[in-house]
Design an enzyme around this catalytic site. Structure first.
Site, PDB file in Angstrom:
ATOM      1  N   CYS A  20      43.908  34.030  37.381  1.00  0.00           N
ATOM      2  CA  CYS A  20      43.939  34.831  36.574  1.00  0.00           C
ATOM      3  C   CYS A  20      43.849  34.208  34.904  1.00  0.00           C
ATOM      4  CB  CYS A  20      44.890  36.142  36.210  1.00  0.00           C
ATOM      5  SG  CYS A  20      44.333  37.617  35.365  1.00  0.00           S
ATOM      6  N   HIS A  32      44.554  37.988  40.989  1.00  0.00           N
ATOM      7  CA  HIS A  32      45.669  38.334  41.707  1.00  0.00           C
ATOM      8  C   HIS A  32      46.055  38.001  43.189  1.00  0.00           C
ATOM      9  CE1 HIS A  32      47.639  37.953  37.931  1.00  0.00           C
ATOM     10  NE2 HIS A  32      46.973  38.289  37.278  1.00  0.00           N
ATOM     11  N   GLU A  89      47.851  36.069  45.299  1.00  0.00           N
ATOM     12  CA  GLU A  89      49.328  36.469  45.508  1.00  0.00           C
ATOM     13  C   GLU A  89      50.057  37.150  46.429  1.00  0.00           C
ATOM     14  OE1 GLU A  89      48.468  35.993  42.237  1.00  0.00           O
ATOM     15  OE2 GLU A  89      49.644  36.742  41.386  1.00  0.00           O
TER      16      GLU A  89
HETATM   17  N1  GLN Z   1      45.642  37.779  29.401  1.00  0.00           N
HETATM   18  C1  GLN Z   1      44.275  36.970  30.455  1.00  0.00           C
HETATM   19  C2  GLN Z   1      44.311  38.958  30.227  1.00  0.00           C
HETATM   20  O1  GLN Z   1      44.212  39.779  29.868  1.00  0.00           O
HETATM   21  C3  GLN Z   1      44.712  36.846  31.554  1.00  0.00           C
HETATM   22  C4  GLN Z   1      45.570  38.433  32.277  1.00  0.00           C
HETATM   23  C5  GLN Z   1      46.506  37.255  33.632  1.00  0.00           C
HETATM   24  O2  GLN Z   1      46.625  36.388  33.460  1.00  0.00           O
HETATM   25  N2  GLN Z   1      47.231  38.110  33.861  1.00  0.00           N
HETATM   26  O3  GLN Z   1      42.717  38.676  31.126  1.00  0.00           O
END
Ligand code: GLN
Length: 532
Positions: free
Chosen positions: A382, A508, A510
């Protein structure tokens, strides 16, 4: 008729109620019952999505896009079932729903009160969990500690359920601490007695007590707890401290906890299958190799903030008989003039996980530059993917002021920018791009070699995306976009083919890793880190 198990905690927080609930769920599932789990959190936030990870640890995202308590991660990892919106209920959620009904006029003419309106809403959430999941057993864990003002309405609702459905259909598990006093060399049962008294004061008599103690209680102490707390000796289950958490279900099984539950419910004691789980316990107990992986984040002092990432790394290690030890690196510290070689000396891979806000960003970018330039296996999740793109834009494409509008709203080269559908959103809670979205994988890529599939579905939690305007220049300089959400034309996976293992994903992974079935992206990253 669905059976309901309620798990409460007493004496202190952090006793491992979530693991207790998950372990019992695993045993019942292994006996062939369909089990569903939910967690009640007594805080006023509608969900933990707006809380700092320092307050609450990680936000676990379910497939349907709910932002939930990290205990749901334990649940999913133990019972390997996808949970959903019904699995995490907060005071905020309950009150919002009751107030919405009041405004609609559902209670016209009446005074809306905690009993029965709030308690009815709580009971409805438990029933809803049973109907939406079709489970024959629903396990509900109540956050906090008995005696907390916040959880009173929840306990009252459970008391009513017991009254309405009887002992054959409801069961209370109370987890407590039995501390060891080093001066007198004794385990002490008094805190357990007091905690049960407190619970009884709320009208609830526990059916099972799970004690957390450093070593065995012994017959005398068990009898004492049984006498004072009106719980049969065989209904006192010991959760003795263990190094390997996967051992806990086995310890509960050896104490016949599942039998006690099924007997009270008048359910058949079907044959149990714990083969796969026992194999896992054995693997974890006998890991032969070791590998260190650096996790670069800004919440590293609180490991719970990255619990699913850390677990997913370990799961992949199990596959290769390897103990993954994590080098927790504070990204802010990397902003000072640091000796990267020293910090990452023993780390065979570098991972930058998700995150929000601008603190520590430059440190993460420097860590990514180090990984890229030194051919250290890299996995960016992310924010970790977004920063890998920014780093590449700055240092390879020569766009020196490349940034994200998340950190610099007016930046001239917003390589990462707010998604179009996010631009008009004002509310912060529940408005990210959340949950399952599909992604098409390019053949002949690291992503394809990893997944061995052309179409994948992964869980998301982000507001920003790779700005398509910069795709050409990034591609020209060697970055490959190996995963695309075709419907919205969003880049989901990036990689650098001239590097041993450099990959980033917007989602994600994970959240989908399981101890007995590690996630492909963690699999290839850990494998490459081991192989060097
Ligand atoms: N802050 C970034 C976004 O909102 C990444 C979000 C994250 O890593 N979960 O896109």
């Amino acid at each position: 008729m669905t059976k309901y198990i309620f798990v409460t905690g007493g004496v202190v927080s952090g006793l491992g109620k979530g693991i207790t609930a998950s372990s019992l769920a695993l045993l019942l599932k292994s006996r062939g019952y369909k089990v569903f789990m939910q967690k009640f959190d007594p805080y006023i936030n509608v969900d933990p999505g707006t809380m700092s990870p320092f307050q609450h640890g990680e936000v676990f995202v379910t497939a349907d896009g709910s932002e939930t308590d990290l205990d749901l991660g334990h649940y999913e990892r133990f019972i390997d079932e996808e949970l959903n919106y019904s699995s995490n209920v907060t005071t905020g959620k309950i009150y919002s729903s009751v107030i919405e009904k009041e405004r609609r006029g559902d209670f016209l003419g009446g005074t809306v009160q905690i009993v029965p309106h709030i308690t009815n809403e709580i009971k409805n959430k438990i029933i809803e969990a049973s109907t939406t999941s079709g489970a024959s057993i629903v396990i509900t864990e109540i956050g906090g500690t008995i005696g907390d003002i916040e959880s009173l309405a929840f306990i009252e609702a459970l008391r009513q359920m017991r009254n309405e459905l009887g002992k054959e259909n409801t069961l209370f598990v109370h987890t407590t601490l039995v501390p060891y006093i080093y001066g007198s060399l004794e385990l002490k049962s008094k805190p357990t007695q007091h905690s049960v008294m407190e619970l009884r004061g709320l009208g609830v008599q526990p059916d099972i007590i799970v004690t957390r103690n450093p070593f065995e209680l012994g017959d005398e102490l068990k009898k004492k707890i049984s006498l004072y707390c009106s719980v049969d000796v065989e209904n006192i289950i010991e959760a003795i401290d263990v190094e390997n958490i996967y051992q806990i279900p086995i310890n509960f099984f050896n104490q016949k906890m599942d039998e006690v539950v099924l007997k009270q419910f008048n359910l058949d004691l079907k044959k149990i299958n714990l083969k796969e789980w026992k194999k896992l316990v054995d693997t974890v107990d006998n890991l032969k190799k070791k590998v260190e992986i650096a996790l670069v984040g800004k919440y590293v002092e609180l490991h719970d903030a990255y619990i699913s990432v850390a677990e997913a790394l370990r799961h992949a290690g199990y596959k290769y008989n390897t103990d993954v030890s994590i080098n927790w690196v504070d990204s802010e510290k990397l902003e000072e003039n640091t000796d990267f070689k020293k910090i990452f000396k023993n780390s065979k891979g570098i991972l930058v996980p998700g995150g929000f806000g601008s603190r520590g960003i430059e440190g993460k970018i420097r860590a990514i530059k180090y990984a890229r330039e030194n051919d250290v296996p890299y996995l960016g999740i992310c924010l970790g993917m977004q920063l890998a793109v920014i780093e590449f834009a700055r240092n390879v494409c020569g766009i020196t002021d490349a940034s994200s509008t998340e950190f610099d709203e007016l930046c001239i080269n917003p390589i990462i920018d707010l998604m179009a559908e996010q631009k008009s959103i004002i509310n912060m809670g529940g408005t990210l791009r959340l949950g399952n979205y599909s992604c098409k994988i390019k053949k002949d890529s690291l992503a394809y070699n990893t997944y061995k599939m052309e179409e994948i579905v992964e869980r998301h939690r982000h507001r920003y995306e790779l700005n398509n305007k910069y795709r050409n220049i990034l591609e020209e300089k060697g970055m490959v976009f190996s995963g695309i959400n075709e419907k919205s034309n969003l880049v989901e996976i990036i990689e650098l083919p001239n590097h041993k293992h450099f990959i980033g994903c917007q989602f994600h992974p994970e959240f989908k890793s399981r101890p007995t079935r590690c996630h492909p992206l963690f699999d290839s990253f850990v494998k490459q880190s081991i192989n060097g």
